[in-house]
Design a protein around this motif. Structure first.
Motif, PDB file in Angstrom:
ATOM      1  N   THR A   1       0.812  -1.215   0.000  1.00 42.45           N
ATOM      2  CA  THR A   1       0.000   0.000   0.000  1.00 42.45           C
ATOM      3  C   THR A   1       0.849   1.270   0.000  1.00 42.45           C
ATOM      4  OG1 THR A   1      -1.856  -1.140   1.019  1.00 42.45           O
ATOM      5  CG2 THR A   1      -1.821   1.250   1.237  1.00 42.45           C
ATOM      6  N   PRO A   2       1.859   1.399   0.859  1.00 42.77           N
ATOM      7  CA  PRO A   2       2.683   2.619   0.811  1.00 42.77           C
ATOM      8  C   PRO A   2       3.428   2.772  -0.519  1.00 42.77           C
ATOM      9  CG  PRO A   2       3.072   1.421   2.852  1.00 42.77           C
ATOM     10  CD  PRO A   2       2.229   0.554   1.981  1.00 42.77           C
ATOM     11  N   MET A   3       3.881   1.660  -1.092  1.00 40.67           N
ATOM     12  CA  MET A   3       4.583   1.721  -2.367  1.00 40.67           C
ATOM     13  C   MET A   3       3.641   2.197  -3.475  1.00 40.67           C
ATOM     14  SD  MET A   3       6.721  -1.175  -4.454  1.00 40.67           S
ATOM     15  CE  MET A   3       5.300  -2.219  -4.662  1.00 40.67           C
ATOM     16  N   ALA A   4       2.415   1.725  -3.470  1.00 42.64           N
ATOM     17  CA  ALA A   4       1.443   2.134  -4.481  1.00 42.64           C
ATOM     18  C   ALA A   4       1.121   3.623  -4.338  1.00 42.64           C
ATOM     19  CB  ALA A   4       0.172   1.298  -4.364  1.00 42.64           C
ATOM     20  N   ALA A   5       1.003   4.099  -3.109  1.00 39.64           N
ATOM     21  CA  ALA A   5       0.732   5.525  -2.877  1.00 39.64           C
ATOM     22  C   ALA A   5       1.908   6.367  -3.366  1.00 39.64           C
ATOM     23  CB  ALA A   5       0.471   5.781  -1.398  1.00 39.64           C
ATOM     24  N   PHE A   6       3.124   5.910  -3.112  1.00 40.19           N
ATOM     25  CA  PHE A   6       4.320   6.622  -3.560  1.00 40.19           C
ATOM     26  C   PHE A   6       4.376   6.670  -5.088  1.00 40.19           C
ATOM     27  CE2 PHE A   6       8.913   6.497  -4.636  1.00 40.19           C
ATOM     28  CZ  PHE A   6       9.255   7.763  -4.164  1.00 40.19           C
ATOM     29  N   MET A   7       4.079   5.566  -5.731  1.00 42.72           N
ATOM     30  CA  MET A   7       4.084   5.522  -7.194  1.00 42.72           C
ATOM     31  C   MET A   7       3.024   6.462  -7.758  1.00 42.72           C
ATOM     32  SD  MET A   7       4.753   1.458  -7.827  1.00 42.72           S
ATOM     33  CE  MET A   7       4.367   1.557  -9.543  1.00 42.72           C
ATOM     34  N   HIS A   8       1.884   6.530  -7.102  1.00 46.07           N
ATOM     35  CA  HIS A   8       0.807   7.420  -7.542  1.00 46.07           C
ATOM     36  C   HIS A   8       1.257   8.886  -7.458  1.00 46.07           C
ATOM     37  CE1 HIS A   8      -3.269   8.607  -8.454  1.00 46.07           C
ATOM     38  NE2 HIS A   8      -3.276   9.390  -7.383  1.00 46.07           N
ATOM     39  N   GLU A   9       1.992   9.222  -6.383  1.00 47.83           N
ATOM     40  CA  GLU A   9       2.503  10.587  -6.228  1.00 47.83           C
ATOM     41  C   GLU A   9       3.561  10.917  -7.287  1.00 47.83           C
ATOM     42  OE1 GLU A   9       3.879  11.533  -2.304  1.00 47.83           O
ATOM     43  OE2 GLU A   9       2.118  10.639  -1.378  1.00 47.83           O
ATOM     44  N   LEU A  10       4.370   9.940  -7.665  1.00 48.32           N
ATOM     45  CA  LEU A  10       5.436  10.157  -8.648  1.00 48.32           C
ATOM     46  C   LEU A  10       4.927  10.226 -10.079  1.00 48.32           C
ATOM     47  CD1 LEU A  10       8.408   7.924  -7.496  1.00 48.32           C
ATOM     48  CD2 LEU A  10       8.220  10.397  -7.394  1.00 48.32           C
ATOM     49  N   GLN A  11       3.777   9.692 -10.330  1.00 47.45           N
ATOM     50  CA  GLN A  11       3.277   9.580 -11.702  1.00 47.45           C
ATOM     51  C   GLN A  11       3.304  10.901 -12.465  1.00 47.45           C
ATOM     52  OE1 GLN A  11      -0.584   7.812 -12.007  1.00 47.45           O
ATOM     53  NE2 GLN A  11      -0.225   7.133 -14.084  1.00 47.45           N
ATOM     54  N   PRO A  12       2.841  12.016 -11.908  1.00 50.06           N
ATOM     55  CA  PRO A  12       2.901  13.272 -12.674  1.00 50.06           C
ATOM     56  C   PRO A  12       4.338  13.716 -12.962  1.00 50.06           C
ATOM     57  CG  PRO A  12       1.424  13.499 -10.795  1.00 50.06           C
ATOM     58  CD  PRO A  12       2.108  12.182 -10.655  1.00 50.06           C
ATOM     59  N   LEU A  13       5.269  13.349 -12.096  1.00 51.54           N
ATOM     60  CA  LEU A  13       6.661  13.761 -12.285  1.00 51.54           C
ATOM     61  C   LEU A  13       7.373  12.926 -13.346  1.00 51.54           C
ATOM     62  CD1 LEU A  13       7.638  14.170  -8.526  1.00 51.54           C
ATOM     63  CD2 LEU A  13       6.973  15.964 -10.128  1.00 51.54           C
ATOM     64  N   THR A  14       6.965  11.688 -13.495  1.00 49.15           N
ATOM     65  CA  THR A  14       7.651  10.788 -14.420  1.00 49.15           C
ATOM     66  C   THR A  14       6.950  10.641 -15.759  1.00 49.15           C
ATOM     67  OG1 THR A  14       6.514   8.885 -13.462  1.00 49.15           O
ATOM     68  CG2 THR A  14       8.670   9.450 -12.540  1.00 49.15           C
ATOM     69  N   ALA A  15       5.751  11.203 -15.869  1.00 48.36           N
ATOM     70  CA  ALA A  15       5.005  11.084 -17.124  1.00 48.36           C
ATOM     71  C   ALA A  15       5.672  11.938 -18.202  1.00 48.36           C
ATOM     72  CB  ALA A  15       3.564  11.528 -16.917  1.00 48.36           C
TER      73      ALA A  15
END
Length: 83
Positions: free
Chosen positions: A57-71
């Motif tokens: 769960t924490p990893m998925a939340a972190f990935m969700h936060e990074l998505q706009p930065l890595t897109a």
């Protein structure tokens, strides 16, 4: 009799099991579940679905936060000029 039939227990060879259909509920199970095959060493670390969910769960939340930065940036459409 075939070799497989000889190795089968007598209770599984009864005629009342003849109407069974292989894969009858396959589609229903595939729609209603998320099965993930874990490597044996991962399974030892996470022996239950609850343990896997708690750790991921924490990893998925972190990935969700990074998505706009890595897109990839959206490219502006080029305007056509009439010739």
């Amino acid at each position: 009799m075939s070799k497989a039939r000889d190795d089968t227990r007598a209770e599984y060879r009864r005629k009342d099991l003849a109407p069974l259909v292989r894969g009858k509920y396959y589609k229903r199970v595939m729609v209603g579940s998320n099965l993930v095959l874990l490597q044996p060493e991962i399974h030892k670390a996470f022996p239950s679905s609850e343990a896997v969910n708690k750790a991921s769960t924490p990893m998925a939340a972190f990935m969700h936060e990074l998505q706009p930065l890595t897109a990839e940036p959206k490219r502006a459409a080029k305007k056509r000029v009439a010739a």
